[in-house]
Every structure is written in C-alpha cells, then in structure tokens.
Scaffold this motif. Structure first.
Motif, short mmCIF file in Angstrom:
data_model
loop_
_atom_site.label_atom_id
_atom_site.label_comp_id
_atom_site.label_asym_id
_atom_site.label_seq_id
_atom_site.Cartn_x
_atom_site.Cartn_y
_atom_site.Cartn_z
N HIS A 111 -6.24 18.00 -4.63
CA HIS A 111 -6.22 17.11 -3.47
C HIS A 111 -5.32 15.88 -3.69
O HIS A 111 -4.59 15.46 -2.77
N HIS A 115 -1.99 14.46 -1.64
CA HIS A 115 -1.69 13.13 -1.10
C HIS A 115 -0.25 12.70 -1.47
O HIS A 115 0.46 12.11 -0.67
N SER A 136 -7.65 6.01 -2.07
CA SER A 136 -8.42 6.70 -1.02
C SER A 136 -9.87 6.27 -1.10
O SER A 136 -10.21 5.31 -1.80
N ASP A 300 -6.82 12.42 4.88
CA ASP A 300 -6.90 13.83 4.50
C ASP A 300 -6.37 14.77 5.59
O ASP A 300 -6.72 14.63 6.76
ZN ZN Z 1 -7.99 12.14 0.27
#
Ligand code: ZN
Ligand code: KG4
Length: 336
Positions: A111, A115, A136, A300
């Motif tokens: 993840h 980003h 985040s 996201d």
């Molecule tokens: Zn995130």
C-alpha cells in the motif's frame, strides 16, 4: 499493458484502471466515511463487511469508466498490506477469485509503495534519488528512494501518524471524521498566519523521526484550560495552530533529508498529502521539485495500486492463491 488495481486496506473500497503504470483510465472510490463518522473513527468489522458489499459495483464501474472489458485487462494488482487485516483480506480474496476465474496474473502491492506511485500517474517522471514523505492515517515516514523499488527508511513517527493526529484533534474540536479535511476547512477561516496559539513541535534533533502525541495532548490541555476559564474555544484558531505545527515539522524534516542525501526530487504521498497547506509550504521550501498527485489520488485509491502493480509485474512479482494478507508489511527495498 492494462492493469486493474484493487485497494481495500482501510475504509475506502477502490478500483482503478491504468495503462503502462502511467496513464489513468479510471479511478473509482466507494467511501465508507458516512458509516464510520458516528463512531469518530474506523470500525474494522464494519469496514470489512462493507468492502465485500461494495467491491463488485466498484470494480464494474472502474472497468466501465475505463471503457475496458475484462478481455483487455492484463493483470490484477491488489493491496496485500499494510492495513486492517479484515479489510485487506476482503480485497485480496476477491482479487484471487477474479485472477483464478479469469486466468489473469495476480500482482501483490504494498500500500505504501502505491502511495508513492500515485506520483507517476499522468505526470512527468520523478527524478531519483528522491526523498519520499508518506503521511497517512496509519503511517508517517521518510524514505530515500534511490531507484524503482530501492527504499531506505530514514525515520518515522514514534507514536501517532500525522493523519491519526489530525483525526484525534478534530474529534477534540468537535469537527467530525475524517479530521484532516475538517481541520483544513476550519483553519482556512483564519488565513495564512495562525499566530493566536502556539502549540509545541517535537523536533527530535538529529533524526528523521516524528512525534505527534505531545502536540495532541497539548491541544487537549489548551481546550481544558479554556473550558476551566469559561472561555469558548476558538476552534478555527486552534485548528490552524495545530495544522501549522504538524506541517512545520513535516516540511523541515523533509527539506533536511533532501540536503543530507542530495535528493533530486521529493515524492509526497498518503492521505495527508491532500492537505493544501502542506503541499504549498513544502513546494515553497524544498530546493528540488516536489511531486504530489492530485488530491483524489493522494487518499487511498485503486489507480495508485495499479501504477505500482505495473512496476511490480515487470519485476516478476506474482501472488499465488495461498498469498496471505500482511497487516504490518513494511516498505523495504525490493528492487525492480
Ligand atoms: Zn493510504
Ligand atoms: O492514505 P489514507 O487515505 O488512508 C491511510 O492509508 O491511512 O489517509 C487518510 C488520512 C486520514 O487520517 C485523514 O484525516 C487524512 O489522511 N487527510 C488529511 C487531509 N485529507 C485526508 N489530513 C490533512 N489534510 C487533509 N486535507
């Protein structure tokens, strides 16, 4: 090469279609914000269940908006960590099912790397070495990226992530969830110079580490003092002072890392990168170009997973049907 990216690590059910890791065809985000707002934070069980309900329509819409049929898709990229275990499991299981049924390669994506790769979408190629600031709700860390997949962690938060601090302080101020956009909106009423209150900054000299829990506690103490004195809390001023304190430290540490490592660009990523003041102040102070994706690609989304998935696919990364979720997956060097 056309990749569909599926992202369900937290509370957004998201899918996006990207060509050659660079060109965005679609980016569909089904937000669960309204379901979690009454609780002031994300309820993991609710998030996982909602992902399952939202995935089929989110994926179908992403394909429709990309004007793409399954036959035109070359691979399925999916977030397998880090994130909430139940949320990750829903997206990963769904992606595995699709991969098996359609005979398409499955590409597991970190993840956090997603980003970073949001910065490759419809934008000039960022230059290496780059200092990457990922901010985040779950992470706040600085990395040195010397090439694709070549990361060195320089430092990170010792307690709360920046977004988490935004969310917690917004709750203290009665501004609702998610806190980042709410604080940004409230602070905007004060203008550019939040001088009414001075909140502490944790500088942790000589490190690239951060700490935001003291700032959160100081905000709580300020509110408690105002209440004891019978003063109404000037919410906009306090929001502005808090936002200013977070951003000053994030920017200073990023700029210091650029100088120390001779970086040629800054990559900004993660939900807090949607903050307009952070974008502005970092661009102003950094001596090298700051790459930051449009706001919709900072929080996201599936397109960023498809973008990173393209580079991972070419590195030969494949997920088998026994691939498991990795809720605490770190971002470490995995050369491409
Ligand atoms: Zn995130
Ligand atoms: O990357 P993201 O969508 O999810 C995680 O991977 O955590 O980040 C969500 C975080 C939340 O804490 C939210 O409050 C914060 O990003 N955020 C912002 C802004 N928009 C979202 N923080 C500050 N300013 C914003 N405009």
């Amino acid at each position: 090469m056309r990749i569909i990216g599926i992202e369900t690590s937290c509370d957004e059910t998201a899918a996006g279609v990207v060509v050659d890791g660079r060109h965005l065809l679609s980016n569909v985000i089904s937000s669960q914000e309204h379901l979690h707002a009454p609780y002031g934070g994300i309820v993991p069980e609710v998030a996982a269940r909602e992902h399952l309900l939202a995935l089929p329509a989110t994926i179908r819409t992403a394909l429709e908006r990309a004007d793409t049929a399954w036959e035109q898709i070359d691979a399925i990229a999916v977030t397998h960590g880090p994130g909430l275990a139940g949320s990750l499991l829903t997206g990963l299981s769904y992606a595995k099912g699709l991969s098996y049924a359609l005979g398409l390669p499955l590409v597991p994506v970190n993840h956090l790397e997603g980003h970073l790769y949001a910065n490759w979408l419809d934008a000039p190629e960022p230059e290496f070495p780059a200092v990457a600031l990922i901010v985040s709700g779950g992470h706040t860390a600085l990395f040195l990226a010397s090439g694709h997949g070549a990361y060195q962690r320089l430092g990170g938060t010792l307690d709360d992530a920046a977004g988490e601090a935004f969310d917690k302080v917004a709750r203290l101020l009665g501004l609702g969830f998610p806190g980042g956009p709410a604080i940004q909106r409230a602070a905007a009423a004060v203008g550019a110079s939040p001088t009414a209150f001075k909140l502490p900054r944790a500088w942790l000299p000589g490190t690239a580490d951060f700490s935001f829990s003291g700032l959160k506690t100081a905000t709580l103490h300020l509110l408690q003092r105002l209440e004891r004195e019978g003063e109404p809390a000037p919410v906009a001023e306090i929001a502005a002072a808090f936002q200013g304190a977070v951003i000053e430290v994030l920017v200073a540490k990023t700029v210091a890392a650029v100088a120390e490592h001779g970086a040629r660009s800054v990559l900004l990523g993660g939900g807090v990168a949607a903050n307009l003041m952070l974008r502005e102040v970092l661009a102003e102070r950094a001596p090298v170009p700051v790459r930051v994706a449009p706001v919709a690609l900072c929080t996201d989304n599936g397109a960023m997973i498809a973008a990173a998935g393209y580079f991972r696919f070419h590195a030969g990364d494949r997920g088998s049907l026994d691939l498991d979720v990795a809720p605490s997956l770190p971002l470490t060097a995995q050369p491409i």
